[in-house]
Write a protein that holds these residues in place. Sequence first.
Motif, short mmCIF file in Angstrom:
data_model
loop_
_atom_site.label_atom_id
_atom_site.label_comp_id
_atom_site.label_asym_id
_atom_site.label_seq_id
_atom_site.Cartn_x
_atom_site.Cartn_y
_atom_site.Cartn_z
N ASN A 184 0.87 -1.13 0.00
CA ASN A 184 0.01 -0.01 0.35
C ASN A 184 1.17 1.52 0.02
O ASN A 184 0.74 2.27 1.28
CB ASN A 184 -0.96 0.07 1.66
N PHE A 185 1.66 1.02 -0.58
CA PHE A 185 2.96 2.35 -0.67
C PHE A 185 2.29 3.14 -1.45
O PHE A 185 2.90 4.03 -0.29
CB PHE A 185 3.87 1.78 -1.91
N ALA A 186 2.00 3.87 -2.43
CA ALA A 186 1.27 5.09 -2.36
C ALA A 186 0.72 5.61 -1.15
O ALA A 186 0.90 6.82 -0.70
CB ALA A 186 0.29 5.32 -4.16
N ARG A 187 -0.45 5.26 -0.59
CA ARG A 187 -1.30 6.06 0.71
C ARG A 187 -0.17 5.53 1.79
O ARG A 187 -0.02 6.74 2.20
CB ARG A 187 -2.09 4.50 1.10
N HIS A 188 0.63 5.03 2.20
CA HIS A 188 1.96 4.92 3.36
C HIS A 188 3.13 6.39 2.44
O HIS A 188 3.17 6.88 3.56
CB HIS A 188 2.73 3.95 3.51
N LEU A 189 3.04 6.87 1.28
CA LEU A 189 3.72 7.75 1.28
C LEU A 189 3.09 9.40 1.82
O LEU A 189 3.36 10.43 1.15
CB LEU A 189 4.22 7.91 -0.28
N ALA A 190 2.03 9.04 1.63
CA ALA A 190 0.72 10.53 1.44
C ALA A 190 0.83 11.17 3.20
O ALA A 190 -0.04 11.97 3.43
CB ALA A 190 -0.32 10.08 1.49
N TRP A 191 2.06 10.74 3.66
CA TRP A 191 1.77 11.25 5.12
C TRP A 191 1.63 13.14 5.20
O TRP A 191 2.85 12.94 4.20
CB TRP A 191 2.63 10.87 6.08
N LYS A 228 0.42 13.45 9.94
CA LYS A 228 -1.74 13.16 9.28
C LYS A 228 -0.97 12.30 8.68
O LYS A 228 0.10 13.10 7.37
CB LYS A 228 -1.93 14.64 8.81
N ALA A 229 -1.11 10.70 8.97
CA ALA A 229 -1.08 10.14 8.39
C ALA A 229 -2.82 9.25 7.17
O ALA A 229 -2.26 8.58 6.54
CB ALA A 229 -0.45 9.00 8.82
N LYS A 230 -3.87 9.66 7.87
CA LYS A 230 -4.52 8.77 8.15
C LYS A 230 -5.79 9.66 7.34
O LYS A 230 -5.50 11.01 6.85
CB LYS A 230 -5.28 8.31 9.34
N GLY A 231 -6.69 9.32 7.00
CA GLY A 231 -7.66 9.85 6.05
C GLY A 231 -8.34 9.90 4.92
O GLY A 231 -7.50 8.16 4.54
N PRO A 232 -9.46 9.62 4.52
CA PRO A 232 -9.48 8.84 2.87
C PRO A 232 -9.27 9.14 2.34
O PRO A 232 -7.56 9.98 1.70
CB PRO A 232 -11.05 9.67 2.61
N PHE A 233 -8.77 7.97 1.44
CA PHE A 233 -7.44 7.53 0.50
C PHE A 233 -8.01 7.06 -1.04
O PHE A 233 -8.41 5.69 -0.23
CB PHE A 233 -6.19 7.03 0.75
N THR A 234 -8.16 7.54 -2.17
CA THR A 234 -7.95 6.55 -3.27
C THR A 234 -6.85 6.46 -3.95
O THR A 234 -6.12 7.56 -4.66
CB THR A 234 -9.73 7.03 -3.83
N PRO A 235 -6.20 4.95 -4.31
CA PRO A 235 -5.03 4.92 -5.03
C PRO A 235 -5.45 5.56 -6.54
O PRO A 235 -6.19 5.31 -7.19
CB PRO A 235 -4.69 3.65 -4.79
N SER A 236 -4.50 6.21 -7.31
CA SER A 236 -4.11 6.05 -8.45
C SER A 236 -4.35 5.23 -9.14
O SER A 236 -2.80 4.08 -9.12
CB SER A 236 -3.18 7.36 -8.61
N GLU A 237 -4.37 4.77 -10.63
CA GLU A 237 -4.75 3.71 -10.92
C GLU A 237 -2.61 3.86 -11.95
O GLU A 237 -2.65 2.60 -12.32
CB GLU A 237 -5.32 3.13 -12.21
N HIS A 238 -2.41 4.67 -11.53
CA HIS A 238 -1.62 4.94 -13.20
C HIS A 238 0.01 4.95 -12.41
O HIS A 238 1.68 5.01 -12.57
CB HIS A 238 -1.32 6.55 -13.81
N GLU A 283 2.29 11.84 -9.26
CA GLU A 283 0.53 11.87 -8.69
C GLU A 283 0.42 10.75 -7.81
O GLU A 283 0.92 8.87 -7.67
CB GLU A 283 -0.58 11.29 -9.51
N LEU A 284 0.35 10.55 -6.85
CA LEU A 284 -0.44 9.05 -5.63
C LEU A 284 -1.55 8.49 -5.74
O LEU A 284 -2.21 7.40 -5.78
CB LEU A 284 0.25 9.01 -4.26
N GLY A 285 -2.65 9.06 -5.38
CA GLY A 285 -4.05 9.01 -5.10
C GLY A 285 -5.02 10.19 -6.19
O GLY A 285 -4.78 10.77 -6.67
N ASP A 286 -6.13 9.60 -5.95
CA ASP A 286 -7.27 10.60 -6.61
C ASP A 286 -7.07 11.75 -6.40
O ASP A 286 -7.10 13.11 -7.24
CB ASP A 286 -8.76 10.46 -6.18
N SER A 287 -6.96 12.32 -5.46
CA SER A 287 -6.57 13.92 -4.44
C SER A 287 -5.10 13.91 -3.64
O SER A 287 -5.31 14.54 -2.98
CB SER A 287 -7.15 14.70 -3.92
#
Length: 795
Positions: A546-553, A584-594, A747-751
Amino acid sequence: MAPLPTITTCPAELSAEFDHGVASGLYSTFFEECLGWFHRRMEDLSLKSTCLLEPALQHVDAVRYLFRTSIPTAGVFWAKSNEHSQRQCKACDEVCELLRWGEVQRRRENAYQGSSSSRVIHDSYLELDLCASVTGCDTCRIIRRAFLLEQITGNDAESLGHPDNQWPIHVILQMGSSGGSLLQLAIKSPEALHFSATIRLSNGPWPPPRDVIKGIPSLRSDLSELRRVIDDCHRNHECSSRYRWSRRNPTWLLKILTSDLVQLVEGPPTPVDYVVLSYSWGDPATMPAAEWARIKGAGTKTIDGQPVPERLNPFRIWDLPETMQDAIRISASLGLFYIWIDNVCIPKGTNWDTEASKMHEVYGNAAFTLLASSSGKATDRLLRDRLAWTHRNRVSQLRELWWLHNTQMPLDRVRFESPVSRRGWTLQEERLSPRIVYWAGQQWYWSCPECQVVEMGEPNCTSPTADEASRSYPQRFLELCRTGDEHQLHEEWLDIVEAYTLRDLVSPKDRFLAIAGLAVRFYNAKAGNGGTVITEDYLAGLWKDNFARHLAWAVATAVDSRHSLQHIAPSWSWASLPLQVRTKAKGPFTPSEHFRFIAVRHLGPARPTSFSATGLRESSTGDDDPSTDYVNRGRVIEERGRRVKAVEVRGRFRRFISEDAQQMLWDDIEWKRGAGGRPRFDFGAFPGQNVYARNRGDGRIVSKDAHSGEVVGQLDYLVRPSDHDAPQTRQTPYVPEGSEKEIVCLELGDSAMLLLVPSRKWGQPKAFRRVGVAVGYTGRKGFFYGCCTRNVVME
């Protein structure tokens, strides 16, 4: 029975002493000493019957009478019995005035919600303390206990009586629309709030008062009740069968021989019940050098890899700091004669890397973890008189409608506000422990996955699967590891990150070691489902699956780059931040398909290891797959993971700020709103322009293309003055003023996107280092539309 002191024969001396205390601004402590002696004698002799208790109470009443007759004419300590047979002093009339005001509001509006004005009931805590002791005022005793129960450590409780903290006690009546009401208490000077407390109000005596004799709490903790709670857990709960990691004991244990004699022994070959101590060593910067040397000196030394004879032979517990001494006494009193203390049971010269990665086993196999919440440093006592229980409180009723009750401090406050919660090492010690005793200054708390109990309170036994998100649940990480809920397990790791980055470490080089046990346990949870292909990998505090999610801190606000730990961890890891940073590491996250993780591109130096039947050993190669045994391989995966310095990923990529964008002042575009409002921007003065601005105070940076929405990023570090003498190739963890257009984004995720700048460290133009992140830019979701996808090396 030893005779009680004949205190009724010296009224002149008592009066003189008390008058001297009043004249000097400090009240005499003689009465409290007598009362403390009385309670200690009760505890020593186990007085249970009224026939033995009454003569002792008569002596205490005699002392009270002498003090009452010695008090000056102010009359604040005169108490009388009210219409409900409650002892009530004149100062408590102020509380009744607040209650009368509340009754008027209720008559006017049944669902009234609001707060009264503040009233002063005593001029200081010492005055309140003396009133509770001398007059026996029931209300003042409840107020006194309320302040003491709010203090997590014993030192905090004692500081209430310090001369520097003697300020007026203010009371406010707070009324809720549903009928619930509280008395909010505060000790405050004109400049600051020093102490606060809360008393619950009800329309009836709830909970019912305990038996007069059996309900007398001891000045010392009720260890017999704690033993009953522990035995009940071991006999009737599934904690051991669910969470015990193995049948192995720690390599070394302290064996308790007598009340003051211990011996370091090898862990027996068969399982034994042992206690683990979780405590704070303390901050060496805030204590005398000799005290810190004593704490460090308690460690076990070695000769030729073996502990010194002084530890292998029986030795006195006085050689250890006070927190350890009392932990040994508590363990022995509970019938447990082995204890594990890190500083003693991990001898100097031991491979700390290996020992740290075994913490999930040390804590998971323990009978329970004793978490020293009341201790700010290793030289603080755990066993001390608990001042909150000096007096036998009776149920207090004022006027016709109001009953006063002390409230229990929630376990969450003990967990997150005690001094031990600020220490980095104790995070994994708590979250890897199935059973925990939180030892606070005034009472103990018990927590296991099936039950929570507070001393002098009622147990709260609830299944961990029932509404677990809304209740304090220290064992949540262990439960998710057991059930294997992959999504929730990743969310829990992000919660661990937020908690861990706030904490301090004596040595920053322990950044990864202090959570090594958590990382091993996480990996084993992912790899232990029987699959033959394991894709998970540990990457400098983040996880590959879940690397993209973890990078979004993100940091809550930019921090000083001078304390950055980028010599320890790569820029894209939260572990590279300075210690004690809110993230802040938690929160809504939708990973990018790219987005794709490609590979690890660089590992830092380390002693290469491989796995053997006896554990980790030296080897000439360090990157081979060491074992197909996931249980042991987790330790190697963690050791390799903390060496990761650079990774290659693939994703959509572009500039963050257009080349022709004009820089604006932050104050010219930010739309000022009230406190707590979302930040807004006004670009009306710059129509049809590409612009950007940077907040030099908190690290926010905004980029806006001419006819599109803006994107707000958060830089990790504050702007620092330019170092004109430094070479241009110097690696700095912040973006210098005027270099904002060098920022690119991935880009990591939807936003969600990473903010990067080019790095020449690895000698290739496509290497980058992180400088910030942008998350939640809902007004510009098409920011990467039509952008190229490329491979990027991040270091």
